[in-house]
Scaffold this active site. Sequence first.
Site, PDB file in Angstrom:
ATOM      1  N   ASP A   8     -49.937  16.156  16.321  1.00 60.31           N
ATOM      2  CA  ASP A   8     -49.465  14.820  15.966  1.00 60.31           C
ATOM      3  C   ASP A   8     -50.010  13.854  17.021  1.00 60.31           C
ATOM      4  OD1 ASP A   8     -47.923  12.720  14.815  1.00 60.31           O
ATOM      5  OD2 ASP A   8     -46.312  13.109  16.245  1.00 60.31           O
ATOM      6  N   ASP A  10     -48.563  10.012  17.719  1.00 57.39           N
ATOM      7  CA  ASP A  10     -47.496   9.218  18.339  1.00 57.39           C
ATOM      8  C   ASP A  10     -46.337  10.113  18.765  1.00 57.39           C
ATOM      9  OD1 ASP A  10     -48.433   6.385  18.068  1.00 57.39           O
ATOM     10  OD2 ASP A  10     -48.530   6.986  15.962  1.00 57.39           O
ATOM     11  N   SER A 107     -51.516  12.405  11.573  1.00 58.15           N
ATOM     12  CA  SER A 107     -50.758  11.279  12.123  1.00 58.15           C
ATOM     13  C   SER A 107     -50.259  10.342  11.043  1.00 58.15           C
ATOM     14  CB  SER A 107     -51.651  10.499  13.101  1.00 58.15           C
ATOM     15  OG  SER A 107     -50.984   9.349  13.561  1.00 58.15           O
ATOM     16  N   LYS A 140     -44.843  11.781   6.307  1.00 61.49           N
ATOM     17  CA  LYS A 140     -43.842  12.718   6.821  1.00 61.49           C
ATOM     18  C   LYS A 140     -42.437  12.181   6.492  1.00 61.49           C
ATOM     19  CE  LYS A 140     -46.963  13.703  10.697  1.00 61.49           C
ATOM     20  NZ  LYS A 140     -47.150  13.653  12.175  1.00 61.49           N
ATOM     21  N   ASP A 165     -43.244  16.181  17.745  1.00 64.68           N
ATOM     22  CA  ASP A 165     -42.166  15.695  18.600  1.00 64.68           C
ATOM     23  C   ASP A 165     -40.951  15.194  17.845  1.00 64.68           C
ATOM     24  OD1 ASP A 165     -42.275  12.235  18.942  1.00 64.68           O
ATOM     25  OD2 ASP A 165     -43.739  13.314  17.729  1.00 64.68           O
TER      26      ASP A 165
END
Length: 229
Positions: A8, A10, A107, A140, A165
Site C-alpha cells: 500500500d 498511504d 493504492s 478498498k 496499515d
Amino acid sequence: MIRAVVFDLDGVLLDSERLWDQARREVAIGHGGHWRADATAAMLGMSSVEWSQYMRDTLGVDLAPDRIVELVVAGLLEQYRRRLPLIPGAVAAVQRIGRRWPLALASSAGRPVIDAVLAIAGLQHEFQATVSSEEVPRGKPAPDVYLEAARRLGQPPRACAAVEDSANGIRSAVAAGLRVVAVPNQDYPPPASVLAEAQVVIRSLAELTGELVEQLDEDGPTQDQTAAH
C-alpha cells in the site's frame, strides 16, 4: 509460497493521512461545504471517484466531483514537492523486499499522485506494477485493487503478500486472498477484529524482512508469531 509482494502507499510508505485530510478540508471549507469529525475515517481507502462524491454529497462541497479531485490533488502535490512525508525505513524496506520478490503497489491514490510520489522518492523503478483504485471498479475494502495488482504481476493472489496499515486496506487484501502483513496506522488504528485477519502484525517497516515474508505460507494464519509485539 510467496512469489510477489504488494505494498500500500498511504500509511505504509507515506505518513500522509493528515496531509490528505488538510487538502480535503481546505477544499470543503473553501467551496461551500463543511467538515465532519468522522470524514477522515469514512474516506480511508476510498478511490478518488468515491471520496469526491462523498465530499459533494455528504460534506456539501459545491463542485463537480472531477473538480474536487483536481483541487485536492493539486494541494496535496504542492505539499509533497516541498517535503515528501516518507515513513522512516520506507525506502529501505521496498529495496530490501524488492531484492527477493517482484513488487507491486496497490493504492487508493490516483495515478498522478502515485507517479509523483514514486518519482520524488526515487522508487519508480522498484515496482513491476502499480495500480490505482481509480483503475478498477471499486476501491478498498473491495478486493479489486489487489486482484488487479496480482494479475499485473502474473501471480495468483494467494502467492502474493500485502503490506497494509488501515482497516479497509487489510479487508481489501484479505478479500482478494493475499497474505497480509499489517503495520497498524498510528493515527487511525484498525480494530483488533480486523488485525486478527492479518497473518502478521508488525510495529514498523524495520520488522519487514525477507525471513518474515517467507513465513507467510498458505496453510493458515501466523498471528501467534507476533503476539509479543
